[in-house]
Design an enzyme around this catalytic site. Structure first.
Site, PDB file in Angstrom:
ATOM      1  N   ASP A   1       0.808  -1.221   0.000  1.00 23.97           N
ATOM      2  CA  ASP A   1       0.000   0.000   0.000  1.00 23.97           C
ATOM      3  C   ASP A   1       0.839   1.269   0.000  1.00 23.97           C
ATOM      4  O   ASP A   1       2.061   1.221   0.183  1.00 23.97           O
ATOM      5  CB  ASP A   1      -0.978  -0.006   1.193  1.00 23.97           C
ATOM      6  CG  ASP A   1      -0.332  -0.436   2.503  1.00 23.97           C
ATOM      7  OD1 ASP A   1       0.907  -0.412   2.593  1.00 23.97           O
ATOM      8  OD2 ASP A   1      -1.069  -0.777   3.443  1.00 23.97           O
TER       9      ASP A   1
ATOM     10  N   ASN B   1      -7.773  -2.929  14.104  1.00 27.38           N
ATOM     11  CA  ASN B   1      -9.157  -3.124  13.650  1.00 27.38           C
ATOM     12  C   ASN B   1      -9.279  -4.300  12.676  1.00 27.38           C
ATOM     13  O   ASN B   1     -10.308  -4.483  12.040  1.00 27.38           O
ATOM     14  CB  ASN B   1      -9.702  -1.841  12.999  1.00 27.38           C
ATOM     15  CG  ASN B   1      -8.970  -1.466  11.713  1.00 27.38           C
ATOM     16  OD1 ASN B   1      -8.043  -2.162  11.285  1.00 27.38           O
ATOM     17  ND2 ASN B   1      -9.378  -0.369  11.085  1.00 27.38           N
TER      18      ASN B   1
ATOM     19  N   HIS C   1      -7.435  -4.767   9.922  1.00 28.08           N
ATOM     20  CA  HIS C   1      -7.115  -4.515   8.513  1.00 28.08           C
ATOM     21  C   HIS C   1      -5.813  -5.190   8.102  1.00 28.08           C
ATOM     22  O   HIS C   1      -4.919  -5.400   8.914  1.00 28.08           O
ATOM     23  CB  HIS C   1      -7.139  -3.023   8.159  1.00 28.08           C
ATOM     24  CG  HIS C   1      -5.978  -2.202   8.599  1.00 28.08           C
ATOM     25  ND1 HIS C   1      -6.127  -0.879   8.983  1.00 28.08           N
ATOM     26  CD2 HIS C   1      -4.653  -2.455   8.707  1.00 28.08           C
ATOM     27  CE1 HIS C   1      -4.943  -0.380   9.298  1.00 28.08           C
ATOM     28  NE2 HIS C   1      -4.030  -1.318   9.137  1.00 28.08           N
TER      29      HIS C   1
ATOM     30  N   GLU D   1      -9.723  -1.914   4.990  1.00 28.25           N
ATOM     31  CA  GLU D   1     -10.398  -1.575   6.236  1.00 28.25           C
ATOM     32  C   GLU D   1     -11.660  -2.428   6.415  1.00 28.25           C
ATOM     33  O   GLU D   1     -12.179  -2.987   5.439  1.00 28.25           O
ATOM     34  CB  GLU D   1     -10.800  -0.087   6.205  1.00 28.25           C
ATOM     35  CG  GLU D   1      -9.634   0.883   6.064  1.00 28.25           C
ATOM     36  CD  GLU D   1      -8.843   1.078   7.370  1.00 28.25           C
ATOM     37  OE1 GLU D   1      -8.836   0.175   8.219  1.00 28.25           O
ATOM     38  OE2 GLU D   1      -8.234   2.153   7.522  1.00 28.25           O
TER      39      GLU D   1
HETATM   40  C1  GLP Z   1      -0.543   0.197   8.632  1.00 27.19           C
HETATM   41  C2  GLP Z   1      -0.338  -0.533   7.286  1.00 27.19           C
HETATM   42  C3  GLP Z   1      -0.496  -2.008   7.437  1.00 27.19           C
HETATM   43  C4  GLP Z   1       0.111  -2.416   8.761  1.00 27.19           C
HETATM   44  C5  GLP Z   1      -0.726  -1.890   9.889  1.00 27.19           C
HETATM   45  C6  GLP Z   1      -0.134  -2.105  11.258  1.00 27.19           C
HETATM   46  O1  GLP Z   1      -1.275   1.360   8.536  1.00 27.19           O
HETATM   47  N1  GLP Z   1      -1.077  -0.078   6.162  1.00 27.19           N
HETATM   48  O2  GLP Z   1       0.089  -2.670   6.338  1.00 27.19           O
HETATM   49  O3  GLP Z   1       0.153  -3.807   8.865  1.00 27.19           O
HETATM   50  O4  GLP Z   1      -1.104  -0.549   9.661  1.00 27.19           O
HETATM   51  O5  GLP Z   1       0.929  -1.238  11.521  1.00 27.19           O
HETATM   52  P1  GLP Z   1       1.954  -1.424  12.698  1.00 27.19           P
HETATM   53  O6  GLP Z   1       2.844  -2.561  12.306  1.00 27.19           O
HETATM   54  O7  GLP Z   1       2.717  -0.127  12.759  1.00 27.19           O
HETATM   55  O8  GLP Z   1       1.174  -1.714  13.916  1.00 27.19           O
END
Ligand code: GLP
Length: 240
Positions: A67, A135, A137, A142
């Site tokens: 992403d 959440n 995702h 989402e």
């Molecule tokens: C982000 C990314 C995801 C990631 C998630 C968790 O916003 N788009 O790919 O897995 O949120 O992030 P973190 O590893 O910082 O908790």
């Protein structure tokens, strides 16, 4: 789903890296799907170390990232492009032309998205690295996102923007939109390595593994994938 309970963050990063290192040794031109976020940083450190020790090479490796934000340029320090350069690509022998990320600077985003999907079909992902949002995702899919989406433009949840605010000066600066691979792209990868660390991920992990398969918890779809390895530290795995 294979669940690997790890003692702590470093242990999780090392164990997950071992799987990827061994796959990279076996297939020199492996196609990797990569994730951003705090969680995979330790894993990337391990891959950098293995590359510097000449255990693995990225010369023939192709990568696709999950992403990218829309609304900030690729040059912005918090763009996922810059994140990947900083935490992995600048430190390994990868060929720049084999690096693929959704491009928020593309002149036509729609054309770019089609080309991104087409390229992934031509070079199917062997191993996809995933984190998970509190959440549920994955990527930026989402809650409520249909399971049959390919790469698309998403409106970020307020929860997600708040979670990512730590990387920006204020909530106002956190982008409201992103380009993300869809669940369909993610489910096509041959193997999935999902990492989760910290107590704030424990419930999301429990629902992903034990809950109903529902678009309300996007990661729950992974129950239907034949080859998923979930690496959790003690806190993230505390409810399973
Ligand atoms: C982000 C990314 C995801 C990631 C998630 C968790 O916003 N788009 O790919 O897995 O949120 O992030 P973190 O590893 O910082 O908790």
């Amino acid at each position: 789903m294979k669940i690997i309970k790890c003692d702590h963050y470093d242990d999780m990063s090392k164990k997950a890296a071992q799987v990827i290192i061994s796959d990279m040794k076996e297939k020199k031109d492996i196609v990797l799907g990569l994730a951003t976020g705090s969680t995979p940083i330790g894993l990337y450190k391990e891959l950098i170390k293995a590359n510097q020790e000449k255990q693995i090479s990225f010369k023939d490796v192709m990568t696709f990232n999950l992403d990218e934000y829309i609304g900030i340029s690729q040059k912005h320090p918090e763009s996922y492009y810059q994140f990947m350069m900083r935490h992995l690509f600048n430190h390994v022998d990868i060929d720049q032309k084999n690096i693929n990320l959704p491009n928020n600077d593309a002149s036509s985003i729609d054309k770019h998205i089609k080309a991104y999907n087409d390229k992934m079909k031509k070079h199917p992902i062997d191993v996809q690295v995933l984190g998970i949002g509190a959440n549920g995702h994955i990527g930026f899919n989402e809650p409520g996102t249909p399971f049959d989406n390919e790469t698309f433009i998403v409106d970020l949840d307020e929860d997600t923007r708040i979670a990512n605010q730590r990387f920006f000066d204020s909530l106002d600066e956190v982008p409201k939109k992103a380009i993300t691979m869809g669940i369909k792209n993610i489910m096509r990868s041959k193997k999935i390595i999902l990492l989760a660390s910290g107590i704030h991920k424990a419930e999301a992990i429990k629902k992903m593994i034990e809950g109903p398969i529902t678009t309300e918890h996007p990661a729950s779809i992974l129950q239907l994938h034949p080859n998923v390895e979930v690496f959790v530290d003690e806190e993230a795995g505390s409810m399973i």
